[in-house]
Design a protein around this motif. Structure first.
Motif, PDB file in Angstrom:
ATOM      1  N   VAL A 159      44.808  38.415  50.257  1.00 50.34           N
ATOM      2  CA  VAL A 159      44.128  37.274  49.637  1.00 50.34           C
ATOM      3  C   VAL A 159      44.216  37.361  48.121  1.00 50.34           C
ATOM      4  CG1 VAL A 159      41.885  36.177  49.275  1.00 50.34           C
ATOM      5  CG2 VAL A 159      42.586  36.864  51.574  1.00 50.34           C
ATOM      6  N   ASP A 160      43.955  38.578  47.582  1.00 53.36           N
ATOM      7  CA  ASP A 160      44.049  38.747  46.128  1.00 53.36           C
ATOM      8  C   ASP A 160      45.465  38.463  45.638  1.00 53.36           C
ATOM      9  OD1 ASP A 160      41.396  39.423  46.108  1.00 53.36           O
ATOM     10  OD2 ASP A 160      41.758  41.598  46.137  1.00 53.36           O
TER      11      ASP A 160
ATOM     12  N   SER B  69      43.693  42.495  54.410  1.00 54.64           N
ATOM     13  CA  SER B  69      43.526  41.043  54.255  1.00 54.64           C
ATOM     14  C   SER B  69      43.047  40.699  52.855  1.00 54.64           C
ATOM     15  CB  SER B  69      42.535  40.513  55.291  1.00 54.64           C
ATOM     16  OG  SER B  69      43.024  40.726  56.601  1.00 54.64           O
ATOM     17  N   LYS B  70      42.109  41.535  52.336  1.00 52.94           N
ATOM     18  CA  LYS B  70      41.614  41.295  50.979  1.00 52.94           C
ATOM     19  C   LYS B  70      42.746  41.439  49.959  1.00 52.94           C
ATOM     20  CE  LYS B  70      38.017  42.646  47.712  1.00 52.94           C
ATOM     21  NZ  LYS B  70      38.939  42.705  46.579  1.00 52.94           N
TER      22      LYS B  70
ATOM     23  N   LEU C 129      40.691  44.640  57.124  1.00 53.37           N
ATOM     24  CA  LEU C 129      39.956  43.833  56.154  1.00 53.37           C
ATOM     25  C   LEU C 129      40.448  44.101  54.737  1.00 53.37           C
ATOM     26  CD1 LEU C 129      36.306  44.124  57.520  1.00 53.37           C
ATOM     27  CD2 LEU C 129      37.912  42.231  57.806  1.00 53.37           C
ATOM     28  N   LEU C 130      40.671  45.405  54.443  1.00 52.66           N
ATOM     29  CA  LEU C 130      41.191  45.745  53.117  1.00 52.66           C
ATOM     30  C   LEU C 130      42.583  45.150  52.906  1.00 52.66           C
ATOM     31  CD1 LEU C 130      40.029  49.476  52.891  1.00 52.66           C
ATOM     32  CD2 LEU C 130      39.002  47.481  51.783  1.00 52.66           C
TER      33      LEU C 130
END
Length: 223
Positions: free
Chosen positions: A95-96, A91-92, A88-89
């Protein structure tokens, strides 16, 4: 996805048969994204995390002296959560990074659009400058041609002398023409007078001949 081949009219055609419909495929892809799975095989990470939590919660609810087991299940749950949280990190972060890249792309696109507009304006200005330069060059060439033509002509003093000589010659020719016209008119009058005299003389001779003939006739009659 299952693919089968069959022959139709002597030709092989591939008929594709899908295990899922388009709507079901979309639902599966959405579910995979939400559960962090990329394949239908194996247990999803979210479900594994859920099992670890349920096992830990059930063990805590027991009245037995199971502190070591609870601690073990708690650590396993934390480890599974860390394992689940890491993608998730990532992916974040992706995304960022994508958002920053998108902003950079938008800024770059705006800059390119501005540069394109500026380039179009510069091109129009250069076209106008080129047009003006062509007109100016044409004027210079015409002026140079006129200057060369003027340079080929004789000096003004010589031209004026030629004009004066021509005017004198024209005056002399006009005088000669006038004199010739007068002489011709005089000759016409003299010729007319001569014709009149000849005509009178001819009439006189005819009259004299008639008189002579008449006298001869009378003389012959008297004899």
């Amino acid at each position: 996805m299952l693919v089968k081949g069959r022959k139709v009219s002597g030709r092989e055609e591939m008929a594709a048969q899908y295990a899922f419909g388009p709507q079901e495929d979309e639902r599966i892809i959405k579910h995979r994204l939400l559960t962090r799975t990329t394949t239908t095989r194996g247990e999803p990470p979210l479900k594994k995390l859920q099992k670890k939590f349920i096992s830990f919660a059930l063990e805590v609810d027991k009245d037995a002296d199971n502190y070591n087991v609870c601690e073990k299940l708690y650590k396993a749950f934390l480890q599974e959560m860390a394992t689940f949280e890491l993608p998730l990190l990532k992916s974040k972060a992706v995304v960022d990074a994508n958002l920053r890249e998108k902003e950079n792309f938008n800024e770059l696109q705006e800059e390119l659009h501005r540069q394109i507009l500026q380039a179009q304006t510069d091109i129009e200005d250069l076209k106008n400058q080129l047009k003006d330069s062509k007109i100016e060059r044409q004027h210079k060439e015409e002026c140079e041609a006129i200057r060369k033509l003027i340079a080929m002509q004789p000096p003004r003093s010589e031209t004026q002398k030629v004009i004066t000589d021509l005017e004198k010659e024209i005056t002399m020719l006009e005088a000669e023409n006038t004199a010739a016209s007068r002489m011709l008119e005089l000759r016409k009058k003299q010729f007319s007078l001569l014709l009149h005299v000849v005509d009178e003389l001819q009439n006189t001779i005819e009259d004299e001949q008639k008189s002579l003939v008449e006298e001869l006739r009378i003389a012959m009659e008297e004899q």
